[in-house]
Design an enzyme around this catalytic site. Structure first.
Site, PDB file in Angstrom:
ATOM      1  N   GLU A 172      49.307 135.237 -72.493  1.00 15.73           N
ATOM      2  CA  GLU A 172      50.215 134.151 -72.111  1.00 15.73           C
ATOM      3  C   GLU A 172      51.046 134.540 -70.908  1.00 15.73           C
ATOM      4  O   GLU A 172      51.308 133.706 -70.021  1.00 15.73           O
ATOM      5  CB  GLU A 172      51.128 133.803 -73.296  1.00 15.73           C
ATOM      6  CG  GLU A 172      51.982 132.554 -73.090  1.00 15.73           C
ATOM      7  CD  GLU A 172      53.338 132.816 -72.430  1.00 15.73           C
ATOM      8  OE1 GLU A 172      54.023 131.841 -72.089  1.00 15.73           O
ATOM      9  OE2 GLU A 172      53.697 134.013 -72.245  1.00 15.73           O
ATOM     10  N   GLU A 173      51.451 135.806 -70.841  1.00 17.49           N
ATOM     11  CA  GLU A 173      52.363 136.243 -69.787  1.00 17.49           C
ATOM     12  C   GLU A 173      51.725 136.290 -68.406  1.00 17.49           C
ATOM     13  O   GLU A 173      52.412 136.463 -67.415  1.00 17.49           O
ATOM     14  CB  GLU A 173      52.938 137.622 -70.133  1.00 17.49           C
ATOM     15  CG  GLU A 173      53.840 137.652 -71.370  1.00 17.49           C
ATOM     16  CD  GLU A 173      55.182 136.963 -71.155  1.00 17.49           C
ATOM     17  OE1 GLU A 173      55.424 136.459 -70.040  1.00 17.49           O
ATOM     18  OE2 GLU A 173      55.993 136.947 -72.100  1.00 17.49           O
ATOM     19  N   HIS A 193      62.848 139.118 -70.900  1.00 21.61           N
ATOM     20  CA  HIS A 193      62.075 140.049 -70.080  1.00 21.61           C
ATOM     21  C   HIS A 193      62.853 141.317 -69.767  1.00 21.61           C
ATOM     22  O   HIS A 193      62.737 141.895 -68.682  1.00 21.61           O
ATOM     23  CB  HIS A 193      61.565 139.371 -68.810  1.00 21.61           C
ATOM     24  CG  HIS A 193      60.411 138.460 -69.049  1.00 21.61           C
ATOM     25  ND1 HIS A 193      59.522 138.080 -68.066  1.00 21.61           N
ATOM     26  CD2 HIS A 193      59.971 137.838 -70.186  1.00 21.61           C
ATOM     27  CE1 HIS A 193      58.600 137.277 -68.573  1.00 21.61           C
ATOM     28  NE2 HIS A 193      58.856 137.112 -69.872  1.00 21.61           N
ATOM     29  N   ASP A 237      57.654 129.634 -78.780  1.00 22.55           N
ATOM     30  CA  ASP A 237      57.997 130.666 -77.807  1.00 22.55           C
ATOM     31  C   ASP A 237      59.511 130.799 -77.765  1.00 22.55           C
ATOM     32  O   ASP A 237      60.237 129.923 -78.254  1.00 22.55           O
ATOM     33  CB  ASP A 237      57.450 130.319 -76.419  1.00 22.55           C
ATOM     34  CG  ASP A 237      57.107 131.559 -75.596  1.00 22.55           C
ATOM     35  OD1 ASP A 237      57.757 132.611 -75.782  1.00 22.55           O
ATOM     36  OD2 ASP A 237      56.178 131.486 -74.761  1.00 22.55           O
ATOM     37  N   HIS A 282      52.199 133.679 -78.822  1.00 23.20           N
ATOM     38  CA  HIS A 282      51.427 134.707 -78.126  1.00 23.20           C
ATOM     39  C   HIS A 282      51.793 136.128 -78.554  1.00 23.20           C
ATOM     40  O   HIS A 282      52.929 136.424 -78.919  1.00 23.20           O
ATOM     41  CB  HIS A 282      51.510 134.533 -76.606  1.00 23.20           C
ATOM     42  CG  HIS A 282      52.827 134.788 -75.966  1.00 23.20           C
ATOM     43  ND1 HIS A 282      53.204 136.035 -75.509  1.00 23.20           N
ATOM     44  CD2 HIS A 282      53.863 133.960 -75.642  1.00 23.20           C
ATOM     45  CE1 HIS A 282      54.404 135.954 -74.943  1.00 23.20           C
ATOM     46  NE2 HIS A 282      54.823 134.709 -75.014  1.00 23.20           N
ATOM     47  N   ASP A 310      60.070 138.301 -77.047  1.00 25.54           N
ATOM     48  CA  ASP A 310      59.179 137.380 -76.348  1.00 25.54           C
ATOM     49  C   ASP A 310      57.766 137.976 -76.415  1.00 25.54           C
ATOM     50  O   ASP A 310      57.429 138.870 -75.649  1.00 25.54           O
ATOM     51  CB  ASP A 310      59.651 137.226 -74.905  1.00 25.54           C
ATOM     52  CG  ASP A 310      58.775 136.333 -74.070  1.00 25.54           C
ATOM     53  OD1 ASP A 310      57.883 135.680 -74.634  1.00 25.54           O
ATOM     54  OD2 ASP A 310      58.976 136.300 -72.838  1.00 25.54           O
TER      55      ASP A 310
END
Length: 351
Positions: free
Chosen positions: A206-207, A318, A229, A66, A176
Site C-alpha cells: 500500500e505504501e 510515518h 487505515d 495493509h 500505520d
C-alpha cells in the site's frame, strides 16, 4: 488504563518488520490469527492474505487493511562500511536523524544507527543542506571489509522501536497500518453466521501505490469494499488551526469522506454514520486533504464499486512515535463489527 482489546497482539503486529513487497513476518501472524476466525484462508501471488467467512448469500464485502510499513532497501555500501538506503514508501527525511535501524540480512538482523554530527562542527552550507534519504548513512559499527561481507545491495532496513502504553494511548512504529490490521482481525473474530460473504484482506504494498488492493479489486470483485487505515491527527500545538487537525485523538473512530485518492460513496458513509449512532459508538468525520488508502484500490479497478473507509486517528504519522488513542481503536473495532453484522446485501449503495 484497562485495554478493551488484545494489546499483546497489537504489540506483536507493530513490532514485526514488513516493508513493501516483503511482508512475510506480518503475513505469518495474520495467517495464524485467521486460522480459527474464518472459513477459508488463501494467499495470492503478491502476498495478499484473504480470510473469508462464507455468508448466506452471494453478495460479498471486502474489508482491507495493509500489512506493509515504510522502510528501506540497501542501495550501496561504501568502502568505509557505511550503508546507503533507498526508501520504500514516503519518508520525511528530517525524522531520520539519530534513529536506530535494523538491517535485515540473509544471515540475520544487524543494528545500525543513522548518525547526526554535532551542529557546531558543520559549515553554513552543510547546515542549510536539505535532508534527503539519499544522503543518509547508516553506521553499523564495523569496518568496510566486515560490512561488505555482512550487508548486500537489496537487503532491507526498518526503523527500530518498541510499542508501549502512554497514558490513554499506544505509541510505537508501524501503527500505520498495523493498528488497523489488528482492528480487522479483532472484528473477524466477532463475526458469526453473516448474511453476506466477507473477505478480510490483509494487503501488501500500500505504501508504494495501493498495489495489493488494486490487484484484489479484480481478484475478489466484491459488491462493496471498506478499507481501514490510519489518518492524520494533527491536534498538536505546532499546528494551531483546528481545521488543519483533520481528526482528534479520543473523539472516536473516523468515517472517511475523502482523501486525495478517493471520494467515498455517500450512501456507504451515511450508513456507517447510522450504525455508529445506533450503537452509540463515538465517531468523527474525516476530510483528508492529502494521502491515499486501499479504498481507492477497490473503487474502479474491476468496474465501479461502492466504497467506504474507517480510519483510526493517529499522531506523528510515518515516524517511530506514531500514537493512537485506545478508545478510538476500540471504537473502530466496534463500528466495523456492527457494520458487518448488519450488512444484509440489500442496502442500495448505488447513486
Amino acid at each position: 488504563m484497562t485495554m478493551d482489546f488484545d494489546f499483546d497482539l497489537l504489540v506483536e503486529l507493530t513490532e514485526a518488520c514488513g516493508v513493501p513487497g516483503y511482508e512475510d513476518d506480518v503475513r505469518a501472524i495474520v495467517q495464524r490469527e485467521f486460522a480459527d476466525a474464518v472459513d477459508e484462508v488463501r494467499t495470492d501471488a503478491m502476498g495478499n492474505v484473504i480470510g473469508t467467512i462464507h455468508g448466506d448469500s452471494e453478495y460479498s464485502v471486502a474489508i482491507a487493511a495493509h500489512m506493509d510499513e515504510i522502510g528501506f532497501m540497501v542501495r550501496h555500501v561504501t568502502d568505509d562500511g557505511f550503508v546507503q538506503l533507498d526508501p520504500l514508501g514516503g519518508f520525511d527525511a528530517r525524522v531520520l536523524r539519530a534513529q536506530r535501524v535494523t538491517i535485515h540480512t540473509d544471515d540475520g538482523d544487524l543494528t545500525g544507527v543513522i548518525g547526526s554530527v554535532p551542529p557546531h562542527t558543520l559549515t553554513e552550507e552543510q547546515q542549510s543542506k536539505k535532508d534527503e534519504v539519499k544522503n543518509v548513512y547508516v553506521d553499523i559499527g564495523r569496518d568496510g571489509d566486515a560490512v561488505s561481507e555482512l550487508v548486500s545491495v537489496g537487503d532491507l532496513a526498518t526503523l527500530e522501536q518498541t510499542t508501549v502504553e502512554m497514558g490513554d494511548c499506544v505509541t510505537g512504529k508501524a501503527l500505520d497500518d498495523r493498528v488497523c490490521l489488528f482492528s480487522m482481525l479483532e472484528a473477524a473474530k466477532r463475526i458469526e453466521d453473516p448474511a453476506v460473504t466477507i473477505h478480510f484482506a490483509a494487503t501488501v504494498q500500500e505504501e508504494v501505490g495501493l498495489r495489493g488492493a488494486t490487484a484484489l479489486g479484480v481478484d475478489i470483485d466484491p459488491d462493496l469494499a471498506i478499507a481501514l487505515d490510519v489518518t492524520v491527527a494533527n491536534d498538536v500545538p505546532i499546528i494551531g488551526s483546528e481545521a488543519d487537525a483533520v481528526t482528534k485523538l479520543g473523539e472516536g473512530t473516523a468515517i472517511k469522506l475523502k482523501d486525495s485518492s478517493v471520494i467515498t460513496s455517500p450512501k456507504v458513509h451515511k450508513r456507517l454514520k447510522t450504525v455508529a449512532e445506533d450503537e452509540q459508538i463515538n465517531y468523527q468525520l474525516e476530510v483528508l486533504p492529502a494521502g491515499g488508502t486501499d479504498t481507492a484500490g477497490f473503487q474502479n479497478t474491476h468496474g465501479a464499486k461502492p466504497v467506504g473507509a474507517i480510519s483510526i486517528p493517529t499522531r506523528y504519522l510515518h515516524t517511530v512515535t506514531e500514537t493512537a488513542n485506545c478508545d478510538d481503536i476500540a471504537a473502530t473495532i466496534d463500528l466495523l463489527s456492527a457494520f458487518l453484522a448488519t450488512e444484509t446485501g440489500t442496502h442500495d449503495y448505488m447513486l
